[in-house]
Design a protein around this motif. Sequence first.
Motif, PDB file in Angstrom:
ATOM      1  N   ALA A 159       1.163  -1.941  -0.016  1.00  0.00           N
ATOM      2  CA  ALA A 159       0.347  -0.122  -0.485  1.00  0.00           C
ATOM      3  C   ALA A 159       1.159   1.102   0.284  1.00  0.00           C
ATOM      4  O   ALA A 159       1.932   1.036   0.907  1.00  0.00           O
ATOM      5  N   ILE A 160       0.402   2.237  -1.179  1.00  0.00           N
ATOM      6  CA  ILE A 160       1.593   3.599  -0.670  1.00  0.00           C
ATOM      7  C   ILE A 160       0.250   4.610  -0.235  1.00  0.00           C
ATOM      8  O   ILE A 160      -0.773   4.609  -0.928  1.00  0.00           O
ATOM      9  N   ILE A 161       0.766   4.827   0.502  1.00  0.00           N
ATOM     10  CA  ILE A 161      -0.711   6.604   0.922  1.00  0.00           C
ATOM     11  C   ILE A 161       0.187   7.742   1.036  1.00  0.00           C
ATOM     12  O   ILE A 161       2.029   7.406   1.486  1.00  0.00           O
ATOM     13  N   GLU A 162      -0.798   8.988   1.025  1.00  0.00           N
ATOM     14  CA  GLU A 162       0.522   9.762   1.353  1.00  0.00           C
ATOM     15  C   GLU A 162      -0.567  10.221   2.585  1.00  0.00           C
ATOM     16  O   GLU A 162      -1.450  10.619   2.388  1.00  0.00           O
ATOM     17  N   LEU A 163       0.150  11.074   2.872  1.00  0.00           N
ATOM     18  CA  LEU A 163      -0.529  11.895   4.909  1.00  0.00           C
ATOM     19  C   LEU A 163       0.149  12.790   4.846  1.00  0.00           C
ATOM     20  O   LEU A 163       0.506  13.674   4.221  1.00  0.00           O
ATOM     21  N   ASP A 164      -0.921  14.075   5.604  1.00  0.00           N
ATOM     22  CA  ASP A 164      -0.384  14.982   5.298  1.00  0.00           C
ATOM     23  C   ASP A 164       0.117  15.155   6.593  1.00  0.00           C
ATOM     24  O   ASP A 164       0.358  13.973   7.407  1.00  0.00           O
ATOM     25  N   SER A 165       0.752  16.311   7.299  1.00  0.00           N
ATOM     26  CA  SER A 165       0.748  16.423   8.504  1.00  0.00           C
ATOM     27  C   SER A 165       0.675  16.294   9.771  1.00  0.00           C
ATOM     28  O   SER A 165       0.640  15.330  11.084  1.00  0.00           O
ATOM     29  N   GLU A 166      -0.573  16.068   9.769  1.00  0.00           N
ATOM     30  CA  GLU A 166      -2.144  15.139  10.870  1.00  0.00           C
ATOM     31  C   GLU A 166      -1.916  13.848  10.764  1.00  0.00           C
ATOM     32  O   GLU A 166      -2.375  13.459  11.024  1.00  0.00           O
ATOM     33  N   GLY A 167      -1.733  13.403   9.895  1.00  0.00           N
ATOM     34  CA  GLY A 167      -1.597  11.981   9.314  1.00  0.00           C
ATOM     35  C   GLY A 167      -3.192  11.228   8.481  1.00  0.00           C
ATOM     36  O   GLY A 167      -3.270  10.162   8.748  1.00  0.00           O
ATOM     37  N   TYR A 168      -4.066  12.338   8.074  1.00  0.00           N
ATOM     38  CA  TYR A 168      -4.585  12.055   6.935  1.00  0.00           C
ATOM     39  C   TYR A 168      -4.167  11.491   5.651  1.00  0.00           C
ATOM     40  O   TYR A 168      -3.130  12.078   5.536  1.00  0.00           O
TER      41      TYR A 168
ATOM     42  N   PHE B  48       8.153   8.723  13.953  1.00  0.00           N
ATOM     43  CA  PHE B  48       7.704   9.967  13.457  1.00  0.00           C
ATOM     44  C   PHE B  48       8.824  11.129  13.998  1.00  0.00           C
ATOM     45  O   PHE B  48       8.726  12.369  12.770  1.00  0.00           O
ATOM     46  N   GLU B  49       9.123  11.033  15.144  1.00  0.00           N
ATOM     47  CA  GLU B  49      10.160  12.235  15.563  1.00  0.00           C
ATOM     48  C   GLU B  49      11.012  12.502  14.090  1.00  0.00           C
ATOM     49  O   GLU B  49      12.358  13.005  13.435  1.00  0.00           O
ATOM     50  N   LYS B  50      11.638  10.738  13.650  1.00  0.00           N
ATOM     51  CA  LYS B  50      12.631  10.554  13.446  1.00  0.00           C
ATOM     52  C   LYS B  50      12.096  11.400  11.830  1.00  0.00           C
ATOM     53  O   LYS B  50      13.684  11.621  10.568  1.00  0.00           O
ATOM     54  N   LEU B  51      11.393  11.074  10.692  1.00  0.00           N
ATOM     55  CA  LEU B  51      11.026  11.349  10.261  1.00  0.00           C
ATOM     56  C   LEU B  51      10.848  13.177   9.704  1.00  0.00           C
ATOM     57  O   LEU B  51      11.424  13.593   9.180  1.00  0.00           O
ATOM     58  N   LYS B  52      10.500  14.038  11.282  1.00  0.00           N
ATOM     59  CA  LYS B  52      10.608  15.035  11.260  1.00  0.00           C
ATOM     60  C   LYS B  52      12.127  15.958  11.025  1.00  0.00           C
ATOM     61  O   LYS B  52      12.381  16.290  10.830  1.00  0.00           O
TER      62      LYS B  52
ATOM     63  N   LYS C 165       8.133  14.949   3.308  1.00  0.00           N
ATOM     64  CA  LYS C 165       7.391  16.737   2.424  1.00  0.00           C
ATOM     65  C   LYS C 165       7.993  17.315   3.530  1.00  0.00           C
ATOM     66  O   LYS C 165       6.638  17.334   4.202  1.00  0.00           O
ATOM     67  N   PHE C 166       8.206  18.730   3.017  1.00  0.00           N
ATOM     68  CA  PHE C 166       8.441  19.395   3.653  1.00  0.00           C
ATOM     69  C   PHE C 166       8.657  21.140   3.260  1.00  0.00           C
ATOM     70  O   PHE C 166       8.467  21.216   1.274  1.00  0.00           O
ATOM     71  N   ASP C 167       8.060  21.768   3.948  1.00  0.00           N
ATOM     72  CA  ASP C 167       7.803  22.887   3.198  1.00  0.00           C
ATOM     73  C   ASP C 167       8.913  24.425   3.274  1.00  0.00           C
ATOM     74  O   ASP C 167       9.894  23.744   3.382  1.00  0.00           O
ATOM     75  N   LYS C 168       9.136  25.057   2.140  1.00  0.00           N
ATOM     76  CA  LYS C 168      11.116  25.467   2.180  1.00  0.00           C
ATOM     77  C   LYS C 168      11.234  25.849   3.071  1.00  0.00           C
ATOM     78  O   LYS C 168      12.668  26.586   3.439  1.00  0.00           O
ATOM     79  N   ASN C 169      10.486  26.115   4.648  1.00  0.00           N
ATOM     80  CA  ASN C 169      11.017  26.469   5.582  1.00  0.00           C
ATOM     81  C   ASN C 169      11.220  25.133   6.781  1.00  0.00           C
ATOM     82  O   ASN C 169      11.905  25.255   8.103  1.00  0.00           O
ATOM     83  N   GLY C 170      10.592  23.865   6.085  1.00  0.00           N
ATOM     84  CA  GLY C 170      11.446  22.940   6.712  1.00  0.00           C
ATOM     85  C   GLY C 170      10.988  22.010   6.974  1.00  0.00           C
ATOM     86  O   GLY C 170      11.053  21.748   8.342  1.00  0.00           O
ATOM     87  N   ASN C 171       9.771  22.848   7.473  1.00  0.00           N
ATOM     88  CA  ASN C 171       8.092  22.213   8.054  1.00  0.00           C
ATOM     89  C   ASN C 171       7.719  20.929   7.414  1.00  0.00           C
ATOM     90  O   ASN C 171       7.690  21.013   6.845  1.00  0.00           O
ATOM     91  N   LEU C 172       7.498  20.510   8.295  1.00  0.00           N
ATOM     92  CA  LEU C 172       7.046  18.969   7.953  1.00  0.00           C
ATOM     93  C   LEU C 172       5.673  18.564   7.299  1.00  0.00           C
ATOM     94  O   LEU C 172       4.819  19.621   8.531  1.00  0.00           O
ATOM     95  N   ILE C 173       4.905  19.074   6.024  1.00  0.00           N
ATOM     96  CA  ILE C 173       3.189  18.522   5.279  1.00  0.00           C
ATOM     97  C   ILE C 173       3.405  17.705   6.085  1.00  0.00           C
ATOM     98  O   ILE C 173       2.147  18.152   4.466  1.00  0.00           O
ATOM     99  N   GLY C 174       3.645  16.709   5.286  1.00  0.00           N
ATOM    100  CA  GLY C 174       3.009  15.583   5.093  1.00  0.00           C
ATOM    101  C   GLY C 174       4.232  14.617   5.032  1.00  0.00           C
ATOM    102  O   GLY C 174       5.815  14.893   4.905  1.00  0.00           O
ATOM    103  N   SER C 175       3.504  12.874   3.843  1.00  0.00           N
ATOM    104  CA  SER C 175       4.991  12.188   4.254  1.00  0.00           C
ATOM    105  C   SER C 175       4.472  10.980   3.245  1.00  0.00           C
ATOM    106  O   SER C 175       3.042  11.145   2.596  1.00  0.00           O
ATOM    107  N   ARG C 176       5.337  10.273   2.838  1.00  0.00           N
ATOM    108  CA  ARG C 176       4.519   9.040   1.769  1.00  0.00           C
ATOM    109  C   ARG C 176       5.363   7.959   2.359  1.00  0.00           C
ATOM    110  O   ARG C 176       6.229   7.746   2.213  1.00  0.00           O
ATOM    111  N   ASP C 177       4.403   7.408   2.329  1.00  0.00           N
ATOM    112  CA  ASP C 177       4.507   5.905   3.526  1.00  0.00           C
ATOM    113  C   ASP C 177       4.217   4.567   1.950  1.00  0.00           C
ATOM    114  O   ASP C 177       2.952   4.506   1.184  1.00  0.00           O
ATOM    115  N   ILE C 178       5.136   3.762   2.759  1.00  0.00           N
ATOM    116  CA  ILE C 178       5.272   2.092   1.538  1.00  0.00           C
ATOM    117  C   ILE C 178       4.460   1.796   2.870  1.00  0.00           C
ATOM    118  O   ILE C 178       5.198   0.911   3.375  1.00  0.00           O
TER     119      ILE C 178
END
Lengths: 577, 135
Positions: A231-240, A278-282, A311-324
Amino acid sequence: MITANKYEKILNLIQDLSIDNNTKKLLLKEFSYLQKTVEKQDFKITRLKEDKKITEYFLNANIQDLEVSNKLLVSYKEKELLQKENQLLFKESQLRQIIDALPSGIAYIGKDFKYKLFNDLYNQWFGCPEKTIIGRHVCWCDRKLEFNKLIIPILKETFQGSLKEFIISIVDFNENNVILKVYTVPALDNNGNNIGAYMYAQDITAIKNKENELKESEERIRDVFDNVYDAIIELDSEGYITNFNDAARKFFDVDNPLGLHVPSIVHPDDIERSKFFFEKLKNEGFYENYQGRILKEDGTIIYIEVNSVGKFDKNGNLIGSRDIVRNLTETVKIQKILEDKNVELERYIESNMQLENFAYLASHDLKAPLDNVRNFSNLLNESALERLNTEEKIFLQFILQGVNNMQKTIKSLLSFSQVSNKKLELQKVCIFDTLNELKTDLSVTINENKAEIILPDTPKKLFISVDKILFRQLMQNLILNAMKFTPKGENPIIFINCTSNQQGGWLISVKDNGIGIADEFKEKIFLLFKRLHLKKDYDGLGIGLSICKKIVELHNGRIWVESEEGKGSTFYFTINN
Amino acid sequence: MRKFKHILLIDDDHASNYYHQYIFNQSELSENIYTVDNLDNLSLQLDHINQLNEEEIRPSIIFLDVNMPKYTGFEILEKYIHIFTDLSNKGAQMYVLTSSNNQRDKLKSKGYEMINGYLEKPLNDQFINVLKGIS
């Protein structure tokens, strides 16, 4: 080339036309030019009169037909376009230059479906290199079948006032494949009456090719995306979930996993660990091989392995992730089955081997004759002792000793086989009470050895689920063992401890200040009949720890020893709850 | 003149050693039988034995038990293989002498060239006679 004869004929025909003389002259002049170049079928002459009126003459001379028909059709009409002098900013040639320079193809088509005007690019696409297409029907070129088919209805609609557009693929006169986007726009006269259509064509070959390439590569990626097992999912920073593939549908068992909140299905016991990842991801931007479980609403547990990229914005804040996400449930299940089977097999082999020996050794066949030997040896010892010489007395002592040893062996073998064949009767047993009872039962031995036994610092009412008889035997064996292997002249101090372990069970330890065990024997000591010492030093049959191991294993626990020679040993075992 | 000068018994079982010593004496097989039953300083004892000259008390037959505390006979053999090889090269015969009738042990003993045979306790007259005959 037009033959002189034909030329003459045409000149005569022009002479006969009922038009004013000036125009007639002009036509003749034009015609004479044409005659010198190619076999021209039709031509147009535009004439600006002294009174600023533009008159267009269309000469349609079908030269082939002249042979038979002797007819020359000249149509003309006067376009009485009153041009105010200062409004006439550009001459036609200037306009010509402009429209030829445009990066689009432009043409004007009259209501008779014939070209009235076109620029260079349009000519390249729809015309031909040597001939003009002015006055030709839009469907003149039979190599452009597709265009010919659809243009007439479109033009008809355009003449009605509609704006139309279509995409068409053509082969231009340089034999290039060109994809065009064509717009048709109604052409109106000053009174708003439709007089034809403008065609405006744009080369979209490059765009179209790029688009196709893009589409193809997207399709390829989508294909992979949807057909992977994971399963490949993309999540926003809240995990949706914001995007997913087909496998994700199956994985989450819903048609549309969009908006599903992933953190809330993490198994409660894995939450701490998943937070760590999740901290590691950040911090690091990714994590690999997170293994955990998710707990579904219906209570089923799915074992997963996740690889995630942030996935990060230009300020380096986590805005989401792509998970396999890989489903390991089947793998884990198979692994578990395999492990269980292995344990079962091992147990089977072991108990089978041992049982074979016990059945043979511990049977009454062995016990009965031994009793006879003992009985008669004793009798002999009583009645004949005085008559025996020193050597013979030694023989008799060996007999009695041997019988004694054997009886002990049989007894412990029987107890071992009883343990290994016993059906577990699990019940809640209070550790503290059991140990206290044991202490009382063993008080004679404890006093003899001047031993001190320190009980665990656990709550008085701590219950564990064990077979009461076997657990008592286990603790007794370990305590006796600890007391036994104390250097002569020292007092045994034995610490018993009990702590809960990570698996939710118990870890119980018995620590002594005895002689210790060398590393190479730490596993062997649990083998049946394995002894490390001569009887004269430490008596025993090498069966006590085998029984301990058996009891622990019957409870699905593990037993081991940690020790340093000369300093003492600590026996550990686990009890699952 | 006894046939073998010295016989060495490596066995932890006191009774068994006593018995074999007795029958070796009875059969007048050897001048001297000595036993190694304290396995704690086995290495020292074996080393000592191996250092002895032919004229002194180096054993001409060695009997090795299998089931002993701490190490099995085979483990002892492996542990001190250099000493046993040396003794064997100097002409000592070696036998596994055990109370177990274990096929695996029998096969194992066949794997050693220096082991002349696998014998079950107790030693019988037949074997004693064979030893007498060959000596």
